[in-house]
Design an enzyme around this catalytic site. Structure first.
Site, PDB file in Angstrom:
ATOM      1  N   GLU A  77      -0.781  -8.957   5.110  1.00  0.00           N
ATOM      2  CA  GLU A  77      -0.454  -8.518   6.793  1.00  0.00           C
ATOM      3  C   GLU A  77      -1.765  -8.240   7.495  1.00  0.00           C
ATOM      4  O   GLU A  77      -1.680  -9.095   8.818  1.00  0.00           O
ATOM      5  CB  GLU A  77       0.298  -7.788   6.603  1.00  0.00           C
ATOM      6  CG  GLU A  77      -0.412  -6.587   6.658  1.00  0.00           C
ATOM      7  CD  GLU A  77      -0.404  -5.358   5.734  1.00  0.00           C
ATOM      8  OE1 GLU A  77      -0.597  -4.292   6.095  1.00  0.00           O
ATOM      9  OE2 GLU A  77       0.110  -6.079   4.615  1.00  0.00           O
ATOM     10  N   CYS A 127       0.592  -1.001  -0.163  1.00  0.00           N
ATOM     11  CA  CYS A 127      -0.087   0.058  -0.223  1.00  0.00           C
ATOM     12  C   CYS A 127       0.118   1.490  -0.092  1.00  0.00           C
ATOM     13  O   CYS A 127       1.534   1.535  -0.895  1.00  0.00           O
ATOM     14  CB  CYS A 127      -0.732  -0.142   1.469  1.00  0.00           C
ATOM     15  SG  CYS A 127      -2.506   1.226   0.954  1.00  0.00           S
ATOM     16  N   HIS A 168      -2.916  -5.420   1.727  1.00  0.00           N
ATOM     17  CA  HIS A 168      -2.712  -6.077   2.674  1.00  0.00           C
ATOM     18  C   HIS A 168      -2.502  -7.340   3.218  1.00  0.00           C
ATOM     19  O   HIS A 168      -3.379  -7.626   3.477  1.00  0.00           O
ATOM     20  CB  HIS A 168      -3.321  -5.328   3.583  1.00  0.00           C
ATOM     21  CG  HIS A 168      -2.939  -3.470   3.741  1.00  0.00           C
ATOM     22  ND1 HIS A 168      -1.986  -2.728   4.220  1.00  0.00           N
ATOM     23  CD2 HIS A 168      -4.120  -2.247   2.886  1.00  0.00           C
ATOM     24  CE1 HIS A 168      -2.290  -1.361   4.062  1.00  0.00           C
ATOM     25  NE2 HIS A 168      -3.162  -0.988   3.554  1.00  0.00           N
TER      26      HIS A 168
END
Length: 201
Positions: free
Chosen positions: A172, A78, A170
């Protein structure tokens, strides 16, 4: 093998958790000496302008740029994609300017427009990856040396250029470790840390 996560702003701890999930003991990077002997570095999501200012303030911009130029893998998610780009639409000054890509900020709307979707990502085996988009950028043009790994509704959202990796989304924020596994494998293949040795190689 030491892999760092830039710890100035953004979703740092989520990246640390995903790296631990794939067997890496990660390092939080907040000052230049934290970069010593890293085999890779993740630039997390957050606010790219803020992170860029903090990188300059804490004298991290040039050392990280040198890492990328020397073949140490870097992965931007991002805002991290924006940090890596050579050109940012709207006239914003580039930061690391390492990847031969042009990016547009906030391409998918504001925070309230955040969404998830299933993506097929080149090089990531198995079922589609559940990608989380939050105020995400996208890549509007790529150089000849850049591989497009994924697109959503005609917009490029994952790219690789040699030892540089960037995604608009994302990974994560999911419990799926495959993108982090992919980056860790990039780090393994990239070679030794500067000035270091590894008896396992």
């Amino acid at each position: 093998m030491k892999i760092g996560v830039l710890g100035l702003q953004g979703d740092v701890h989520e990246h640390l958790e995903r790296l631990r999930d794939v067997g890496v003991d990660p390092v939080i990077v907040k000052k230049p000496q934290d970069l010593a002997e890293l085999r890779g570095l993740i630039l997390p999501g957050g606010e790219s302008t803020t992170i860029g200012k903090l990188m300059r303030k804490y004298e991290l911009l040039e050392p990280i740029r040198a890492m990328g130029q020397n073949g140490i893998p870097l992965y931007g998610t991002c805002a991290g994609m924006i940090l890596l780009a050579r050109e940012i639409e709207g006239g914003e000054e580039p930061h690391l300017a390492l990847m031969n890509i042009r990016v547009a900020r906030n391409s998918f709307g504001r925070q309230k427009d955040s969404f998830e979707t299933d993506l097929s990502i080149e090089g990531i085996a198995g079922p589609p990856f559940r990608a989380v988009f939050i105020r995400a950028p996208h890549v509007t043009s790529v150089g000849d040396d850049v591989e497009v790994m994924a697109a959503f509704n005609g917009r490029v959202v994952a790219v690789r250029q040699g030892t540089l990796l960037a995604t608009s989304f994302h990974p994560e924020l999911t419990e799926d470790p495959r993108v982090h596994e992919y980056f860790v494998e990039m780090c393994r293949k990239a070679g030794l840390p500067v000035g270091g040795t590894d008896s396992r190689l």
